[in-house]
Design a protein around this motif. Structure first.
Motif, short mmCIF file in Angstrom:
data_model
loop_
_atom_site.label_atom_id
_atom_site.label_comp_id
_atom_site.label_asym_id
_atom_site.label_seq_id
_atom_site.Cartn_x
_atom_site.Cartn_y
_atom_site.Cartn_z
N ASP A 1 -6.38 3.61 1.88
CA ASP A 1 -6.04 3.79 3.28
C ASP A 1 -4.65 4.41 3.33
O ASP A 1 -3.65 3.70 3.15
CB ASP A 1 -6.07 2.45 4.02
N PRO A 2 -4.52 5.72 3.53
CA PRO A 2 -3.22 6.39 3.37
C PRO A 2 -2.12 5.89 4.28
O PRO A 2 -0.95 5.96 3.92
CB PRO A 2 -3.55 7.86 3.69
N ASP A 3 -2.46 5.41 5.49
CA ASP A 3 -1.40 4.96 6.40
C ASP A 3 -1.40 3.45 6.57
O ASP A 3 -0.89 2.93 7.57
CB ASP A 3 -1.50 5.66 7.74
N GLY A 4 -1.96 2.72 5.59
CA GLY A 4 -1.94 1.26 5.67
C GLY A 4 -2.58 0.77 6.95
O GLY A 4 -3.76 1.03 7.21
N PRO A 5 -1.82 0.09 7.81
CA PRO A 5 -2.38 -0.45 9.05
C PRO A 5 -2.53 0.61 10.15
O PRO A 5 -2.92 0.28 11.27
CB PRO A 5 -1.37 -1.51 9.46
N SER B 1 -8.66 6.51 8.79
CA SER B 1 -9.72 5.81 8.08
C SER B 1 -9.49 5.90 6.58
O SER B 1 -8.67 6.69 6.10
CB SER B 1 -11.08 6.42 8.44
N GLU B 2 -10.22 5.09 5.84
CA GLU B 2 -10.09 5.08 4.39
C GLU B 2 -10.67 6.36 3.79
O GLU B 2 -11.64 6.93 4.30
CB GLU B 2 -10.80 3.86 3.80
N VAL B 3 -10.07 6.78 2.70
CA VAL B 3 -10.55 7.95 1.96
C VAL B 3 -10.75 7.54 0.50
O VAL B 3 -10.30 6.48 0.07
CB VAL B 3 -9.56 9.13 2.06
N ILE B 4 -11.41 8.40 -0.23
CA ILE B 4 -11.61 8.19 -1.66
C ILE B 4 -10.60 9.02 -2.43
O ILE B 4 -10.47 10.24 -2.20
CB ILE B 4 -13.03 8.58 -2.08
N VAL B 5 -9.85 8.40 -3.31
CA VAL B 5 -8.95 9.11 -4.21
C VAL B 5 -9.75 9.52 -5.44
O VAL B 5 -10.38 8.67 -6.09
CB VAL B 5 -7.75 8.25 -4.62
N ILE B 6 -9.72 10.80 -5.75
CA ILE B 6 -10.43 11.35 -6.90
C ILE B 6 -9.39 11.74 -7.94
O ILE B 6 -8.47 12.51 -7.66
CB ILE B 6 -11.25 12.59 -6.51
N GLY B 7 -9.51 11.19 -9.12
CA GLY B 7 -8.60 11.52 -10.20
C GLY B 7 -9.36 12.04 -11.40
O GLY B 7 -10.49 11.64 -11.66
N ALA C 1 -6.02 5.00 -10.44
CA ALA C 1 -5.28 5.05 -9.18
C ALA C 1 -5.35 3.68 -8.53
O ALA C 1 -6.35 2.96 -8.65
CB ALA C 1 -5.84 6.12 -8.26
N LEU C 2 -4.29 3.32 -7.82
CA LEU C 2 -4.22 2.01 -7.17
C LEU C 2 -3.61 2.18 -5.78
O LEU C 2 -2.56 2.80 -5.62
CB LEU C 2 -3.35 1.05 -7.99
N ALA C 3 -4.29 1.65 -4.77
CA ALA C 3 -3.78 1.66 -3.41
C ALA C 3 -2.88 0.47 -3.19
O ALA C 3 -3.32 -0.68 -3.30
CB ALA C 3 -4.95 1.64 -2.42
N ALA C 4 -1.59 0.72 -2.92
CA ALA C 4 -0.65 -0.37 -2.66
C ALA C 4 -0.83 -0.89 -1.24
O ALA C 4 -1.30 -0.16 -0.36
CB ALA C 4 0.78 0.14 -2.86
N PRO C 5 -0.48 -2.15 -1.00
CA PRO C 5 -0.68 -2.74 0.34
C PRO C 5 0.02 -1.98 1.46
O PRO C 5 -0.44 -1.97 2.60
CB PRO C 5 -0.12 -4.15 0.18
N ASN C 6 1.15 -1.32 1.16
CA ASN C 6 1.90 -0.60 2.20
C ASN C 6 1.38 0.80 2.44
O ASN C 6 1.96 1.56 3.23
CB ASN C 6 3.38 -0.57 1.85
N GLY C 7 0.31 1.20 1.75
CA GLY C 7 -0.25 2.53 1.91
C GLY C 7 0.16 3.52 0.85
O GLY C 7 -0.37 4.63 0.80
N ARG D 1 4.34 7.29 -8.29
CA ARG D 1 4.01 6.66 -7.01
C ARG D 1 4.21 7.69 -5.88
O ARG D 1 5.24 8.35 -5.81
CB ARG D 1 4.90 5.45 -6.78
N TRP D 2 3.20 7.78 -4.99
CA TRP D 2 3.24 8.71 -3.86
C TRP D 2 3.36 7.90 -2.58
O TRP D 2 2.53 7.02 -2.31
CB TRP D 2 1.97 9.56 -3.84
N ASP D 3 4.41 8.18 -1.78
CA ASP D 3 4.62 7.41 -0.55
C ASP D 3 4.18 8.15 0.70
O ASP D 3 4.49 7.75 1.82
CB ASP D 3 6.09 7.00 -0.43
#
Length: 757
Positions: free
Chosen positions: A58-62, A66-72, A110-116, A137-139
């Motif tokens: 979920d790129p923008d956290g809250p 919508s959720e997207v799929i990260v492809i690596g 890849a790992l989605a952090a809680p803050n997005g 890490r990508w913010d």
């Protein structure tokens, strides 16, 4: 949003070939490469591309997105976006996006952090152009490193209950095999492990690491030391999946778990190991479960090198329903990673080219009924392009999919859409197209069947059906090129000593009934043939005449005998030829002299003498063509900074070669054709042109700069689209092409818009 790119590309190719691309005076238009066709999935023109991981993010956290799929993985293009090893795909819109310029290398985790934020690991040296050792890490705006990174490949990432990050892989620094990042520094887990490839948490929150190491290949961290998990398995573990009931299912290459039979997959319930049904087995020596995903209601999907479970035929993908294994889908792809989409569909990634019997490049979606590719476009190289006299564009190559659907190695663009030619060609595809004197299309290539007709190497399409042209037995040799004589006879060249029983040295003529030799033929291999205005045939390639080393590279047949042309070339390496409107012959390849004239890789024969083109081309010339204006266009290859070959396209302006494309990398240009309206079309094995996604085919046109959506009109839609791209700092809004999106671009676009072009 970027989904418009593919439709814009389609509209660009569908524009009338004799009309301008926008409703403005031609003097106001600007030449540029049009938004190209995308790719049906992710991949590249280079070898070895594949998807290694799929993660929900979920790129923008809250926020509202919508959720997207990260492809690596290892790739250069995702759908219609240039994306190096990293991209997102939105299940709701079907759009691909690149992420921060991607990485230089391969993403394995890849790992989605809680803050997005998004954390990626793999085997790479930079992220977004900034140095990063295998983890970054990508913010949402910029990349940051995690300390000094790791000394080797990162294979798995896991968020611990306290918020720290656990990393495992093939590295010895900062610590051996597994390490913890607390936001400011790295910490060890005891003495570490030997390169675990997957991580998970058990029901008590304990860290589990698995791979292939002593002690059963799976270990649990108890807070002080690593301990065995019930004796582990007698092989390697590739993946672990936690279940809602607290158990852990592991997959890999083993046949025992805890000393009990367990074929490729086993369940740990916290106290003991058990097999899932009859397990999974392979009839070959290569057996392995490489990817798994948990479905609702306790079900599981596994993919790998297996084909049966007990007496049930399954694989390479199977479903566990809690009682037994069954086949999952028809013709499912062998996958290295799986992901469950929010609506319950399954997304598969790996090193595959088809799913469900249809083309799908490294990504496929199971909707409960069938497999579907993600995106549209050519899925393989375009080796040749023919502009037919009736206006249609024909393409042939290794592709099995076009932007408008399946087409086996050959297709035509008609009324704005790519159409298959019957069932097309088998084999590895077509390599040359010619319009026959009667208007039929002839294709030469590596195939044995055209449509449903046996046709070796040569076939004809009459607009309705395929037919064979001439017998070429498989063991006679190879045919590399063809051309028509004014009387309609077909001449072929290649590397052969006979064709269908007729002795002919590397070149032969087909009169519609039988093969004939052309004199004594030529020595060595013929790469290309061209018919001169007076009906003579010129052969180019690695050739010589009558063993004479002073007459090499080129030979001319006048209907009675072979002769050299102006003393030939110093190197027998002519790769391409074309005719100028005045009848002069241009040859390209790898040479330094034509006759007595110094000429680097390109030269012109005017019927009496050779002429150089200024300093020539600094790399071997691989393709030649002419524009509607008669201007010469060439493509040559050079080594890029990444040690791969890249192609450069240039136009001769009468005194010098002018760059049209300086970075077609990786890959090659195999076809150059000028369209009647003045546009340029190129085909080959490439995925981008000057940083813009354009898979295997690209078009250069003179367009109105304010017509931002390329629909032929300048209106509010163009302004709205530009502002949207400008606000997103999208490279499409870099109006002056200086590498930055800023107020200068906005002002220039506004001026062009106000001027109407």
């Amino acid at each position: 949003m970027r989904s418009d790119n593919l439709s814009r590309a389609g509209r660009g190719f569908a524009m009338t070939l004799t009309a301008a691309m926008c409703a403005c005076a031609s003097a106001q238009c600007v030449e540029r490469w049009m938004p190209g066709y995308g790719y049906p999935g992710v991949g590249s023109a280079i070898l070895g591309q594949q998807v290694q991981q799929l993660t929900l993010w979920d790129p923008d956290g809250p926020g509202p997105r919508s959720e997207v799929i990260v492809i690596g993985g290892y790739f250069r293009i995702a759908g219609d976006q240039v994306a190096r090893g990293l991209a997102t795909w939105d299940p709701a819109t079907g759009e691909f996006e690149s992420i921060g310029g991607g990485v230089e290398g391969t993403v394995y985790a890849a790992l989605a952090a809680p803050n997005g934020d998004l954390i990626v690991g793999g085997e790479f040296i930079s992220a977004g152009g900034k140095p990063a050792n295998n983890i970054a890490r990508w913010d949402g705006h910029m990349w940051t490193t995690l300390g000094g990174g790791t000394s080797g490949r990162v294979r798995a990432l896991l968020l611990l209950p306290n918020g720290d990050l656990c990393v495992s892989g093939v590295f010895s620094s900062p610590f051996a095999g597994v390490a913890r990042w607390d936001g400011s520094g790295w910490f060890a887990f005891g003495e570490g492990l030997r390169y675990p490839s997957t991580l998970a948490l058990d029901s008590a929150g304990h860290l589990l690491a698995a791979g292939q190491f002593s002690g059963g290949s799976i270990a649990r961290w108890n807070g002080a030391t690593w301990e065995s998990v019930g004796g582990g398995v007698n092989g390697s573990v590739s993946c672990m999946v936690p279940f809602a009931d607290g158990s852990i299912v592991v997959g890999g290459s083993f046949n025992e778990a805890g000393g009990q039979p367990a074929n490729l997959v086993a369940r740990w319930d916290g106290t003991q190991w058990s097999q899932l049904g009859d397990g999974l087995l392979s009839s070959s020596s290569s057996s392995r479960v490489g990817a798994m995903i948990a479905l609702p209601h306790g079900e599981l999907v596994a993919s790998g090198g297996f084909d049966h479970s007990g007496t049930e035929q399954v694989g390479p993908m199977a479903r566990w329903d809690g009682t037994r294994w069954t086949r999952f889908g028809d013709d499912s792809p062998l996958s290295t990673t799986l992901s469950l989409l929010p609506n319950g569909d399954v997304l598969a990634g790996g090193n595959f080219h088809a799913a469900g019997g249809a083309p799908a490049k490294h990504l496929a979606r199971w909707d409960g009924q069938r497999w579907n590719a993600l995106g549209q476009g050519f899925d393989g190289s375009v080796q040749d392009i023919l502009i037919h006299s009736h206006g249609d564009i024909y393409a042939t190559g290794t592709f099995t999919m076009t932007p408008d659907g399946s087409a086996s190695h050959i297709a035509r663009l008609h009324d704005g859409a790519w159409q298959p030619l019957g069932k097309g060609l088998n084999g590895s595809g077509g390599f040359q197209l010619l319009e026959a004197p009667d208007g039929c299309v002839l294709v030469r290539g590596n195939f044995s069947v055209a449509g449903e007709v046996s046709a070796s190497t040569l076939a004809r399409w009459d607009g309705q059906a395929w037919s064979a042209v001439a017998p070429i037995p498989e063991d006679d040799g190879s045919v590399s090129c063809a051309t028509y004589l004014p009387n309609g006879d077909l001449v072929v060249g290649g590397e052969f000593e006979r064709l269908n029983g007729v002795t002919a040295h590397n070149v032969a003529r087909w009169d519609g009934v039988q093969w004939h030799a052309l004199g004594s033929g030529v020595g060595r291999r013929v790469f290309n043939l061209i018919t001169m205005p007076n009906g003579d045939i010129v052969a180019g390639g690695d050739i010589e005449i009558d063993g004479d080393p002073t007459n090499q590279g080129l030979a001319r047949w006048d209907g009675a005998a072979w002769s050299g042309i102006g003393g030939g070339l110093d190197q027998p390496s002519v790769y391409c030829t074309t005719l100028l409107p005045n009848g002069d012959l241009v040859v390209g390849g790898y040479f330094y002299r034509a006759g007595d004239t110094p000429a680097q890789n390109i030269a012109r024969w005017d019927g009496a003498s050779w002429h150089a083109y200024a300093d020539g081309a600094p790399g071997s010339v691989q393709a030649l063509g002419t524009l509607a204006s008669g201007d010469l266009v060439l493509a040559f290859e050079r080594a890029a900074a990444n040690h791969q070959m890249k192609s450069i396209v240039q136009r001769w302006d009468g005194s010098q070669f002018v760059d049209l494309a300086t970075d077609i990398n990786p890959g090659y240009v195999d076809a150059i054709v000028g369209l009647p309206g003045g546009d340029l079309l190129i085909g080959g094995s490439f995925d981008a042109v000057d940083g813009q996604a354009s898979a295997f085919m690209a078009r250069r046109s003179c367009v109105c700069p304010a017509d931002f959506d390329f629909d032929g009109m300048v209106n509010a839609n163009d302004y709205d689209l530009f502002v949207e791209r400008f606000d997103a700092a999208d490279r499409d809004a870099d109006f002056n092409n200086d590498g930055f999106v800023n107020g200068n671009d906005y002002d220039l676009f506004a001026d062009a818009f106000d001027a109407g072009c």
